[in-house]
Design an enzyme around this catalytic site. Structure first.
Site, PDB file in Angstrom:
ATOM      1  N   ARG A   1     -29.996 -22.709   8.037  1.00 43.28           N
ATOM      2  CA  ARG A   1     -30.257 -21.509   8.468  1.00 43.28           C
ATOM      3  C   ARG A   1     -30.416 -21.017   7.138  1.00 43.28           C
ATOM      4  O   ARG A   1     -30.238 -21.798   5.810  1.00 43.28           O
ATOM      5  CB  ARG A   1     -29.119 -20.363   8.236  1.00 43.28           C
ATOM      6  CG  ARG A   1     -28.322 -20.280   9.830  1.00 43.28           C
ATOM      7  CD  ARG A   1     -27.624 -19.727   9.673  1.00 43.28           C
ATOM      8  NE  ARG A   1     -26.907 -19.530  11.777  1.00 43.28           N
ATOM      9  CZ  ARG A   1     -27.441 -18.068  11.915  1.00 43.28           C
ATOM     10  NH1 ARG A   1     -27.854 -17.126  11.320  1.00 43.28           N
ATOM     11  NH2 ARG A   1     -27.275 -18.941  13.438  1.00 43.28           N
TER      12      ARG A   1
ATOM     13  N   LYS B   1     -26.265 -10.337  13.631  1.00 44.35           N
ATOM     14  CA  LYS B   1     -26.416  -8.771  15.022  1.00 44.35           C
ATOM     15  C   LYS B   1     -25.067  -7.900  14.884  1.00 44.35           C
ATOM     16  O   LYS B   1     -24.824  -6.934  14.981  1.00 44.35           O
ATOM     17  CB  LYS B   1     -27.341  -9.065  16.289  1.00 44.35           C
ATOM     18  CG  LYS B   1     -27.958  -9.958  15.886  1.00 44.35           C
ATOM     19  CD  LYS B   1     -28.674 -10.258  17.785  1.00 44.35           C
ATOM     20  CE  LYS B   1     -29.931 -10.784  16.928  1.00 44.35           C
ATOM     21  NZ  LYS B   1     -30.088 -11.347  18.489  1.00 44.35           N
TER      22      LYS B   1
ATOM     23  N   GLU C   1     -32.594 -14.062  21.608  1.00 45.37           N
ATOM     24  CA  GLU C   1     -31.265 -13.083  22.496  1.00 45.37           C
ATOM     25  C   GLU C   1     -31.304 -11.756  22.495  1.00 45.37           C
ATOM     26  O   GLU C   1     -30.955 -10.907  20.786  1.00 45.37           O
ATOM     27  CB  GLU C   1     -29.657 -12.690  22.600  1.00 45.37           C
ATOM     28  CG  GLU C   1     -28.976 -12.411  24.052  1.00 45.37           C
ATOM     29  CD  GLU C   1     -27.487 -12.829  23.463  1.00 45.37           C
ATOM     30  OE1 GLU C   1     -27.123 -11.950  24.337  1.00 45.37           O
ATOM     31  OE2 GLU C   1     -26.991 -13.453  22.667  1.00 45.37           O
TER      32      GLU C   1
END
Length: 699
Positions: A262, A272, A35
């Site tokens: 992860r 982020k 994104e």
């Protein structure tokens, strides 16, 4: 790929199984779908390495698709940075795609959903929807708009698209199952109204698809065979498949979503939102600050594409989340730079050294090897003269036995040059050494083959010639956070763990060969670490960033703090064996010395949890930690932990434990009030005079 070539990870096993079951290798296609709402970070490097690595292994195309479905947070700056980072890592995508490429198709499919009774416009508030949706343990109920007519839904949806309604008034929901055990299947949102300018479609759309709706359908339109996501998307897989069920054509490839864990990196954050907070609140100097976990930050710090690719291979792919120590990443960059970085000399904390028996006007240019790991790197010339700079820490007037550097009457070798001996010093009015005077042995030149050159001395120092040295700004970067998992503590703000010493700027001197260095050129400053030339450099002001030290200083610090905990427990065991108050006071003083310097919050927190048991030594250790360690306090602990500590301490057979926990509680008025009933109960039954006296004075 042949399974005989190497052992396969579980992702590769999935692909191999699909190929065995009839999927044509020609139909393999992967994607990396960021994104564009921030810069890529080290976590993305694993996903990039996975997807593009699969593309290379299977000779299959990999798309770079931007999930640009939220114009409120997305910018072209981020698109450009992401493309730059992927290419810098050494990968090239087959096609550059955007979710916004499919806005019309997604809208058309949504209209079909409405016509087929699979979607409806909901006009509830978000609060009403949350209540109506139920909880994981209670089923949801149908909302008042779930059974709107097809005609009304089509009309409202078209008007949403045309911008007739303000944000928050209507949404489009898939009509699935309000009683599903999977909360994501309880009529999830497909579209929301957003009157925001989009970086590609401008103001053409007033509604935007949700990630869950756009994700699988974009995969399908691009004919992605395998869609790999991180583990938090595992509950979304059922919805991913449901959406595909509604549109799938059996003649086309049906994408398969699978999940991997992860790999979080210690002493940093990869959220982020938190990275953006660091930038906006000026804790760092932009997204590419060398302390950031962003790929652009790591690049600016001096990391290489090879080191990051090796890092992702080293940590591998797994099914369970875990924390990777940043030392693994640092090892990968040391390993790479050791092979490729030229060795040069720089002095960061200079003090002048005058070789008194060397001719004042003589400068000789000595040979220096560029890289002992690479014969092809050749050599360079470095100037040597009467006056040089050495590191201030490399000299002591009176040195201890294990000081292997320069002192009065002691010999050392100057790297690539001569053996010198300290003779005397010059000090200023404050007693600071301003000059060191030494003599040299003219027959001891390195590599000359003379008997003097082969003489053994205690150490070798780096240096630069004063007359030819180039001033340079050197930015000494360290880990941005002092805690290994700064955003994992519920009771703490991650910003509390920002390392106040993560950047120190010094002015040093470098050898003249660095005058023509280019931005991102990498060097080993001998005996100091690896450095890279920063983009802020100019011809008249060189700026170097420290990439990593030659050794892991944090490992030594970590071991020291772990040993401090172990030694403290030993001291506490002595505490219960000694006979006099004086001995206990002495032990307590030693405990303060051990515990006070510890700054690793995670270590302290884990030590507290590990020692919450009925053992009096463990309980006293926990209470002493809370008394003497500034890095952790009662307020930092979860309520359940505090309750357990107080209960166990009050019930302890040891009066010392009971007194210690009471003293801790007395320093926190709110906690004292909370536990006052238990304190009063203890007071009524307490037999120890010291504890009774304390309670009488505080209650």
């Amino acid at each position: 790929m042949s399974t005989e070539e190497k052992s396969l990870n579980f992702v590769e096993q999935i692909i191999e199984e699909d190929l065995k079951n009839g999927l044509s290798s020609a139909k393999l296609r992967f994607r990396f779908p960021p994104e564009p709402n921030g810069y890529l970070h080290i976590g993305h490097a694993s996903s990039i390495g996975l997807n593009f690595g699969l593309g290379l292994d299977y000779n299959a195309p990999v798309n770079l698709r931007f999930d640009d479905t939220n114009p409120a947070k997305e910018e072209q700056e981020y698109v450009d940075a992401i493309k730059r980072d992927v290419q810098w890592l050494g990968y090239q995508w087959a096609e550059e795609r955007y979710a916004s490429d499919y806005f019309q198709q997604l809208y058309d499919w949504a209209v079909t959903f409405i016509k087929n009774g699979k979607a409806y416009v909901d006009s509830q508030s978000s609060e009403e929807m949350a209540i109506q949706k139920g909880t994981p343990s209670t089923p949801g109920v149908d909302g008042p708009f779930r059974n709107r007519s097809v005609e009304e839904n089509l009309d409202l949806f078209a008007r949403m698209k045309n911008g007739e309604f303000p944000e928050g008034t209507h949404i489009l929901r898939a009509k699935i199952d309000m009683k599903s055990s999977n909360m994501l299947m309880r009529d999830p949102i497909m579209y929301r109204i957003l009157h925001k300018h989009h970086h590609r479609t401008a103001d053409a759309w007033c509604i935007y698809p949700m990630y869950d709706w756009a994700h699988g359908e974009s995969d399908y339109l691009e004919q992605i065979s395998h869609s790999f996501c991180t583990l938090e998307f595992l509950p979304h897989r059922e919805l991913y498949d449901w959406f595909l069920d509604q549109i799938h054509d059996n003649t086309k490839v049906r994408p398969k979503q699978r999940e991997f864990a992860r790999r979080n990196l210690s002493h940093t954050v990869v959220s982020k939102r938190k990275l953006l907070q660091l930038v906006k609140e000026n804790h760092v100097n932009g997204w590419d600050d060398p302390r950031m976990s962003t790929i652009s930050g790591l690049r600016r710090r001096g990391y290489t594409p090879t080191s990051l690719r090796n890092f992702t291979k080293t940590i591998g792919i797994a099914k369970r989340d875990n924390l990777i120590d940043v030392s693994v990443l640092e090892f990968c960059i040391r390993e790479d730079l050791n092979k490729i970085a030229p060795r040069v000399m720089a002095v960061l904390d200079p003090v002048k050294l005058i070789i008194t028996n060397y001719p004042a006007d003589q400068v000789v240019w000595l040979d220096a090897e560029n890289n002992p790991e690479d014969e092809a790197a050749g050599s360079r010339k470095i100037p040597f003269s009467r006056e040089i700079y050495i590191e201030r820490e490399d000299f002591l007037v009176e040195a201890p036995a294990k000081f292997f550097r320069l002192s009065i009457g002691k010999e050392v070798r100057l790297k690539n040059a001569y053996i010198i001996k300290g003779e005397c010093v010059v000090k200023d009015a404050q007693g600071t050494i301003t000059e060191i005077h030494a003599t040299y042995d003219p027959e001891s030149l390195s590599g000359s083959g003379t008997e003097a050159s082969q003489r053994k001395v205690s150490g070798t120092l780096h240096w630069v010639s004063v007359a030819q040295a180039i001033p340079a700004e050197v930015r000494l970067y360290d880990r941005l956070f002092v805690d290994e998992a700064p955003d994992s503590h519920k009771e703490k703000d991650f910003l509390e763990f920002v390392n106040p010493h993560s950047l120190q700027i010094v002015t040093g001197f470098v050898e003249p060969s660095l005058q023509n260095a280019a931005v991102e050129d990498k060097f080993q400053f001998q005996r100091l670490g690896y450095f890279t030339l920063d983009k802020d450099s100019t011809a008249s002001n060189l700026v170097f960033n420290k990439t990593v030290g030659l050794k892991d200083a944090w490992e030594e610090k970590g071991k020291k703090e772990e040993n401090a905990i172990i030694n403290s427990l030993k001291e506490i065991n002595k505490f219960f064996k000694v006979a006099t108050a004086e001995e206990r006071t002495e032990i307590t003083q030693q405990l303060v010395v051990n515990l006070q310097p510890i700054t690793n919050f995670s270590l302290l927190q884990n030590t507290i949890k590990k020692n919450l048991n009925n053992t009096k030594a463990s309980l006293l250790l926990v209470n002493f930690i809370l008394t003497h360690c500034p890095a952790i306090r009662f307020a930092d602990l979860e309520q359940e932990t505090v309750q357990k500590l107080v209960n166990l301490s009050f019930a302890s057979e040891s009066a010392y434990v009971r007194l210690a926990v009471l003293m801790n509680l007395s320093n926190h008025s709110q906690l004292w009030k909370e536990f006052l009933p238990q304190i009063q109960t203890l007071r009524s039954s307490e037999k120890d005079e010291a504890v009774k006296q304390f309670l009488d004075s505080t209650c």
